[in-house]
Design an enzyme around this catalytic site. Structure first.
Site, PDB file in Angstrom:
ATOM      1  CB  THR A  32      -0.092  -8.588  10.059  1.00 59.07           C
ATOM      2  OG1 THR A  32      -0.335  -7.886   8.834  1.00 59.07           O
ATOM      3  CG2 THR A  32      -0.281 -10.072   9.858  1.00 59.07           C
ATOM      4  CB  SER A  35      -0.148   2.293   4.318  1.00 59.35           C
ATOM      5  OG  SER A  35       0.727   1.653   5.218  1.00 59.35           O
ATOM      6  CB  SER A  84       4.135  -0.275   2.357  1.00 55.15           C
ATOM      7  OG  SER A  84       3.338   0.695   3.029  1.00 55.15           O
ATOM      8  CD  GLU A 140      -3.150  -8.889   7.300  1.00 56.16           C
ATOM      9  OE1 GLU A 140      -2.414  -7.905   7.065  1.00 56.16           O
ATOM     10  OE2 GLU A 140      -3.152  -9.496   8.381  1.00 56.16           O
ATOM     11  CG  HIS A 146      -2.010  -1.055   1.104  1.00 50.80           C
ATOM     12  ND1 HIS A 146      -2.585  -1.666   2.197  1.00 50.80           N
ATOM     13  CD2 HIS A 146      -2.621  -1.595   0.021  1.00 50.80           C
ATOM     14  CE1 HIS A 146      -3.496  -2.539   1.785  1.00 50.80           C
ATOM     15  NE2 HIS A 146      -3.538  -2.519   0.477  1.00 50.80           N
ATOM     16  CB  CYS A 153       3.917  -8.724  11.614  1.00 48.82           C
ATOM     17  SG  CYS A 153       4.174  -7.071  10.963  1.00 48.82           S
ATOM     18  CG  ASN A 159       2.371  -0.373   8.273  1.00 49.12           C
ATOM     19  OD1 ASN A 159       3.364   0.302   8.519  1.00 49.12           O
ATOM     20  ND2 ASN A 159       2.063  -0.766   7.037  1.00 49.12           N
ATOM     21  CB  CYS A 163       3.666 -10.983   4.280  1.00 46.92           C
ATOM     22  SG  CYS A 163       4.841 -11.091   5.661  1.00 46.92           S
TER      23      CYS A 163
END
Ligand code: 0CN
Ligand code: SF4
Length: 341
Positions: A172, A230, A275, A134, A49, A202, A232, A104
């Protein structure tokens, strides 16, 4: 507003930041596929992303599509780092597509947990964001057993068949703190709630949040480099604000820094999502240096050396062609082969 005696201007640069092992592998997979097979190489959804990554790969011949039915019959398609459901694999097979699965391995791990708990007939509460690729992929592994819980506020609406057979799993790339709050509330309702066998959020997501938490209390402003979709990266803005940053903004590119954000500011924190290529962070640092923030101090909370082997389909083709299936090494890293060679 300018403070009467501002201290020296400085930047606190978070480490770890930027590319994680799963993103590195997925981006290199598309690059290698372009080199080896030649363009076009189709990619289902954004490989990761990040706008810049997608634009750069598009210029080199990658063709990003939403669904496999947009890929010509028999052509080659890469699945993104975020993973796909079994239905997508089936749709690709029905069109005889040549697939390279860049999911991943840490997402695949969550898929396997979902399959296992569904096989044991658990109700699976998947903490994550509806509509995120995801979550669609993981939920698609066991749609009859999985329900998505978006936030702590949704816990009261959860209905399960047997409160003694409930497990939570997660996307994650969530906020660790918010996820723990969701779990706390779920456990109040379902005391027998089981935890995932290992952390689903993660290592990269966790490490980037720990680093930004450490610097945020000292910062008048935290700039997070990352794209709007994105997960994260967006979480890093929230974490920075929760940890005490005076302000925090997400940007895709250095040009998006509004000079007004720097008024009266002495300490700027900088970080980037998993990313985000480092070149975009360098551009931000250059721009900040032009604005008088040339003193950059790294705040490191962990060292990362994880590395994943390339997707097996690609490795096999590169090997058959006598090409090195190895990827460029960036410093000492531990190689973790997660798939059978
Ligand atoms: O930004 P990303 O592509 O994805 P999300 O944070 O939106 O999940 O980062 C890589 C993460 C994965 C999988
Ligand atoms: Fe894998 Fe985590 Fe990176 Fe996503 S953020 S690609 S799960 S390492």
């Amino acid at each position: 507003m300018t403070p009467s005696s501002p201290g020296p201007k400085r930047v606190l640069l978070a480490a770890p930041r930027g590319y994680c092992a799963g993103v590195d592998r997925a981006v290199i997979a598309v690059e290698k596929a372009l080199e080896h097979y030649g363009p076009p190489v189709y990619v289902r959804k954004e490989i990761v992303h990040n706008k810049y990554v997608v634009e750069t790969l598009s210029e080199r011949g990658a063709v990003f599509v939403d669904e496999t039915d947009q890929v010509p019959e028999g052509a080659r398609v890469v699945f993104s780092a975020h993973g796909v459901s079994p239905a997508v694999h089936a749709a690709a097979a029905a069109r005889s597509l040549l697939t390279i699965d860049a999911t991943c391995p840490l997402v695949t791990k969550v898929h396997k947990e979902a399959v296992r708990f569904a096989g044991d007939d658990f109700d699976i509460l998947l903490i994550g964001h509806d509509g995120h690729e995801e979550v669609e992929g993981t939920a698609g592994e066991a749609p009859d057993h999985i329900q998505v819980v978006n936030s702590p506020d949704e816990v009261d609406r959860v209905v399960v068949r047997d409160p003694e057979k409930v497990v939570w799993l997660s996307q994650t790339t969530l906020s660790v703190d918010e996820t723990m709050e969701t779990v706390r509330r779920l456990r109040e309702r379902f005391p027998a709630l089981q935890d995932p066998p290992s952390d689903d959020i993660c290592y990269a997501t966790q490490n980037r949040q720990v680093a930004v938490k450490k610097l945020a209390p000292q910062c008048d402003l935290v700039i997070v480099v990352g794209s709007a979709n994105s997960s994260n990266s967006v979480r890093l803005v929230e974490v920075a604000l929760d940890a005490g940053a005076g302000a925090s903004y997400r940007i895709d590119r250095a040009q998006e820094i509004d000079p007004a954000w720097l008024d009266g500011v002495t300490t700027v924190g900088v970080t980037s999502g998993a990313s985000v290529p480092e070149i975009l962070v360098r551009d931000v640092l250059d721009r900040l240096a032009d604005a008088g923030f040339g003193d950059v101090q790294e705040v490191r909370t962990a060292t990362e050396d994880l590395m994943f082997s390339l997707p097996k389909e690609l490795r096999a083709d590169l090997k058959a062609a006598g090409q090195a299936a190895a990827r460029p090494q960036r410093g000492p890293r531990r190689s973790l082969s997660v798939e059978p060679v």
